[in-house]
Design a protein around this motif. Structure first.
Motif, PDB file in Angstrom:
ATOM      1  N   THR A 169      33.786   5.421  74.455  1.00  0.00           N
ATOM      2  CA  THR A 169      34.794   5.071  73.468  1.00  0.00           C
ATOM      3  C   THR A 169      34.137   4.637  72.168  1.00  0.00           C
ATOM      4  O   THR A 169      33.183   3.852  72.168  1.00  0.00           O
ATOM      5  CB  THR A 169      35.673   3.924  73.997  1.00  0.00           C
ATOM      6  N   TYR A 170      34.652   5.149  71.071  1.00  0.00           N
ATOM      7  CA  TYR A 170      34.140   4.786  69.754  1.00  0.00           C
ATOM      8  C   TYR A 170      34.371   3.287  69.536  1.00  0.00           C
ATOM      9  O   TYR A 170      35.480   2.776  69.728  1.00  0.00           O
ATOM     10  CB  TYR A 170      34.876   5.611  68.696  1.00  0.00           C
ATOM     11  N   ARG A 171      33.313   2.586  69.129  1.00  0.00           N
ATOM     12  CA  ARG A 171      33.416   1.170  68.766  1.00  0.00           C
ATOM     13  C   ARG A 171      32.716   0.971  67.430  1.00  0.00           C
ATOM     14  O   ARG A 171      31.491   1.108  67.335  1.00  0.00           O
ATOM     15  CB  ARG A 171      32.793   0.277  69.839  1.00  0.00           C
TER      16      ARG A 171
ATOM     17  N   ARG B 214      40.147   7.318  67.377  1.00  0.00           N
ATOM     18  CA  ARG B 214      40.932   6.659  68.429  1.00  0.00           C
ATOM     19  C   ARG B 214      40.103   5.593  69.147  1.00  0.00           C
ATOM     20  O   ARG B 214      40.189   5.417  70.368  1.00  0.00           O
ATOM     21  CB  ARG B 214      41.493   7.680  69.433  1.00  0.00           C
ATOM     22  N   GLY B 215      39.282   4.910  68.356  1.00  0.00           N
ATOM     23  CA  GLY B 215      38.403   3.898  68.917  1.00  0.00           C
ATOM     24  C   GLY B 215      38.796   2.489  68.521  1.00  0.00           C
ATOM     25  O   GLY B 215      39.909   2.241  68.033  1.00  0.00           O
ATOM     26  N   GLN B 216      37.870   1.560  68.726  1.00  0.00           N
ATOM     27  CA  GLN B 216      38.088   0.150  68.440  1.00  0.00           C
ATOM     28  C   GLN B 216      37.362  -0.247  67.158  1.00  0.00           C
ATOM     29  O   GLN B 216      36.307   0.304  66.832  1.00  0.00           O
ATOM     30  CB  GLN B 216      37.596  -0.710  69.599  1.00  0.00           C
TER      31      GLN B 216
ATOM     32  N   THR C 296      29.070   1.827  68.853  1.00  0.00           N
ATOM     33  CA  THR C 296      28.607   3.212  68.925  1.00  0.00           C
ATOM     34  C   THR C 296      28.409   3.822  67.543  1.00  0.00           C
ATOM     35  O   THR C 296      27.635   4.767  67.391  1.00  0.00           O
ATOM     36  CB  THR C 296      29.614   4.093  69.681  1.00  0.00           C
TER      37      THR C 296
END
Length: 288
Positions: A2-4, A34-36, A184
């Motif tokens: 997941t993109y962070r 669609r990440g954090q 990330t």
């Protein structure tokens, strides 16, 4: 994975137009993937901190529609993690104490390249600690600026990771915290482009992952200088966020709904048009 992503301001003044553009750019990249999007307050340098600025920055961001997806992290609470990383580097014999003064380094253009201190140890004062760097190119691909390459020995030499006063450097703290937060993707201003090779070297030394990097162009003043938090006229007004938010989006060349009546709607309209590949480049900050 997941993109962070993250926005990591330092509390050296109030939020200004340049910081807002970086925050908006990093938020849009995270939401596009669609990440954090996380927040970290880089309050690791008390002598430079302006009282109340950390609270003011964190209070201003929601007014611009920028809401973090996790509680904010404060570097001032992370000393044990930096101590552990420092000890790891010491055990690996990758760092050394240094008592060199500016005059000691003047003969080498102010750059320490020997992998050891050239001054006599002084038992009456604390040393700084430097990390040894290789005589080789650190190469990485910036998602916006393209391939970057820097020879650490030539460009910066053996750089300080713990100062005489005992404060850890931005480079070490940033690397440790990016890994701990599971970052990330680092999206930030191009004034930090030349810090990236140092951070990659520290990641390698500590066995930490290297995130992807994207460096945004800088918002400059009328004289072509980077904006400073000390220039009060450049602060953004959180009580009337739309004008500054529209200027930030225009600077990043992102289309948005000019009829939006609040910051959330304006950001949502920008996100609908957003593609990080279309962000403006800043070739003047290229390292190659």
């Amino acid at each position: 994975m997941t993109y962070r992503g993250r926005f990591a301001p330092s509390p050296t003044g109030l939020l200004h137009a340049g910081s807002l553009a970086a925050a908006v750019g990093s938020w849009l990249c995270a939401k596009h993937a669609r990440g954090q999007w996380l927040l970290r307050m880089e309050n690791i340098d008390p002598p430079r901190e302006v009282a109340g600025s950390a609270v003011a920055i964190l209070a201003a961001l929601p007014a611009f529609g920028l809401m973090a997806d996790a509680p904010v992290i404060y570097q001032s609470s992370r000393a044990a993690a930096y101590d552990a990383a420092f000890e790891q580097l010491k055990q690996a014999r990758l760092v050394f104490p240094c008592w060199c003064s500016r005059s000691d380094l003047a003969a080498a253009d102010g750059i320490h390249r020997d992998g050891r201190c050239v001054a006599e140890p002084d038992p009456h004062r604390e040393p700084a600690w430097r990390i040894r760097v290789p005589d080789e190119d650190i190469i990485f691909d910036d998602a916006l600026q393209g391939e970057q390459r820097q020879n650490l020995r030539d460009a910066v030499g053996d750089f300080v990771i713990r100062r005489v006063e005992g404060f850890y450097s931005y480079q070490l703290a940033c690397v440790v915290d990016d890994a701990w937060q599971g970052i990330t993707d680092v999206v930030r201003g191009s004034d930090l482009l030349d810090s990236t090779p140092r951070q990659i070297w520290l990641q390698r030394c500590l066995g930490l992952p290297t995130p992807r990097y994207l460096h945004l162009p800088l918002v400059l003043d009328a004289e072509g200088r980077k904006l400073s938090k000390s220039e009060r006229s450049l602060e953004v007004d959180a009580s009337d966020p739309l004008p500054a938010l529209r200027r930030a989006l225009a600077f990043l060349e992102i289309k948005s709904d000019q009829n939006a009546v609040n910051a959330g709607d304006l950001l949502d309209s920008a996100l609908a048009h957003f593609d990080p590949k279309n962000l403006p480049h800043c070739s003047d900050h290229h390292l190659a």
